[in-house]
Design an enzyme around this catalytic site. Structure first.
Site, short mmCIF file in Angstrom:
data_model
loop_
_atom_site.label_atom_id
_atom_site.label_comp_id
_atom_site.label_asym_id
_atom_site.label_seq_id
_atom_site.Cartn_x
_atom_site.Cartn_y
_atom_site.Cartn_z
N ASN A 9 0.87 -1.18 0.00
CA ASN A 9 0.00 0.00 0.00
C ASN A 9 0.91 1.23 0.00
OD1 ASN A 9 -1.83 2.02 0.50
ND2 ASN A 9 -2.34 1.36 2.58
N TRP A 10 0.98 1.86 -1.17
CA TRP A 10 1.91 3.00 -1.30
C TRP A 10 1.38 4.27 -0.65
CZ3 TRP A 10 4.31 2.94 -6.95
CH2 TRP A 10 5.00 1.74 -7.12
N LYS A 11 0.10 4.29 -0.32
CA LYS A 11 -0.53 5.47 0.28
C LYS A 11 -0.26 6.70 -0.59
CE LYS A 11 -0.13 3.16 4.67
NZ LYS A 11 0.03 3.23 6.12
N HIS A 95 -9.28 0.93 4.88
CA HIS A 95 -8.00 1.17 5.55
C HIS A 95 -8.20 2.12 6.73
CE1 HIS A 95 -3.93 2.50 6.36
NE2 HIS A 95 -3.56 1.34 5.85
N GLU A 97 -6.63 4.57 7.78
CA GLU A 97 -6.48 6.00 7.48
C GLU A 97 -7.73 6.55 6.82
OE1 GLU A 97 -2.75 5.53 5.44
OE2 GLU A 97 -1.90 4.86 7.36
N GLU A 167 -5.28 -5.14 10.49
CA GLU A 167 -4.25 -4.14 10.73
C GLU A 167 -4.53 -3.40 12.03
OE1 GLU A 167 -2.22 -2.91 6.79
OE2 GLU A 167 -4.03 -1.71 7.00
N GLY A 173 2.52 2.12 10.77
CA GLY A 173 3.45 3.23 10.62
C GLY A 173 4.14 3.65 11.91
N SER A 213 3.58 -2.29 10.32
CA SER A 213 5.03 -2.31 10.57
C SER A 213 5.69 -3.64 10.23
CB SER A 213 5.33 -1.90 12.02
OG SER A 213 4.89 -0.57 12.26
N GLY A 234 2.94 -1.18 4.27
CA GLY A 234 2.97 0.25 3.97
C GLY A 234 4.40 0.70 3.71
N GLY A 235 5.00 1.31 4.72
CA GLY A 235 6.33 1.92 4.59
C GLY A 235 7.36 1.05 3.87
#
Ligand code: PGA
Length: 249
Positions: A9-11, A95, A97, A167, A173, A213, A234-235
């Site tokens: 997930n590149w966000k 998600h 966010e 999640e 994150g 994470s 993610g990251g």
């Protein structure tokens, strides 16, 4: 045997050029571990370019969100049909966010899920508790509620179009990962929920990813748990070597 999936997930990261660079980087990391489906989810404006750039690979491309209406006066929004028209077959919904910054509720998500299913899209459905829920001991019931409400009306046959992504919000994150035991315990709970609402067969068939994470250093241990079928990253999906290491974990 459930399929393994690792999705990135590149966000809101990577412009057009950076999208091409990261995809090139991912190509040089091939071949990936056999039997793992690899998906990337770039931002909307780079989806079409990503579909084209990955056409000669086994990497799939997903959208990060979608509107629940067919079309119309919804300034700034993107429909399922628009996604399908550029070759997208998978969409991430729910998600944390989207839930916390954009006010997406379980009820709204149920509408989005219904629309995506109708349109024949596959859904990566995200959910998970906040730290306060876990500290209060409510994490299992909260997750059950998110599944009951967010997947309201989904039939057992439609579950084939759904991939789950647990999640825990406190792990996204933050660098704090759920322990492999905490992930396993929740994934087991989720399968129990599906046994209750659908059937044992449905519970055993549904793919459940863990997200929060995940890094090259902890992926193997988390993915090694029996009810964890891969990850939503993610990251660490923004660096080709790290993402490849997670895929191959
Ligand atoms: P993270 O994000 O890997 O950066 O924690 C996971 C996600 O939000 O899907």
């Amino acid at each position: 045997m459930r399929k393994r999936i690792v999705a990135g997930n590149w966000k809101m990261n990577n412009n057009a050029q950076q999208t091409q660079e990261l995809i090139q980087g991912l190509k040089t990391q091939q071949p990936y571990k056999e039997g793992v489906e690899v998906i990337i989810a770039p931002t909307f404006v780079n989806l079409q370019a990503a579909v084209q750039a990955t056409a000669d690979t086994s990497i799939g491309v997903a959208a990060q969100n979608m509107h629940q209406a067919v079309s119309g006066a919804y300034t700034g929004e993107i429909s399922a049909d628009m996604l399908k028209s550029i070759g997208i077959d998978t969409v991430i919904l729910g998600h944390s966010e989207r839930r916390s910054y954009f006010g997406e509720t379980d009820q709204l998500l149920a509408e989005k899920v219904a629309k995506a299913l109708d349109e024949g899209l596959r859904i990566i459905f995200c959910f998970g508790e906040e730290l306060a829920d876990r500290e209060a001991g409510n994490h299992f019931s909260l997750v059950s509620q998110q599944l009951t409400e967010g997947l309201k009306g989904v039939t057992e046959a439609q579950l084939r179009q759904i991939v789950l992504a647990y999640e825990p919000v406190w792990a996204i994150g933050t660098g704090v990962t759920a322990s492999p035991e905490q992930a396993q315990e929740m994934h087991e709970h989720i399968r129990k929920h599906f046994t209750e609402y659908y059937s044992e067969a449905a519970a055993q068939a549904i793919i459940i990813l863990y997200g929060g994470s995940v890094k090259p250093a902890n992926a193997a241990e988390i993915f090694g748990k029996p009810d964890v079928d891969g990850g939503l990253i993610g990251g660490a999906s923004l660096k080709a070597e790290d993402f490849a290491a997670i895929i191959n974990a």
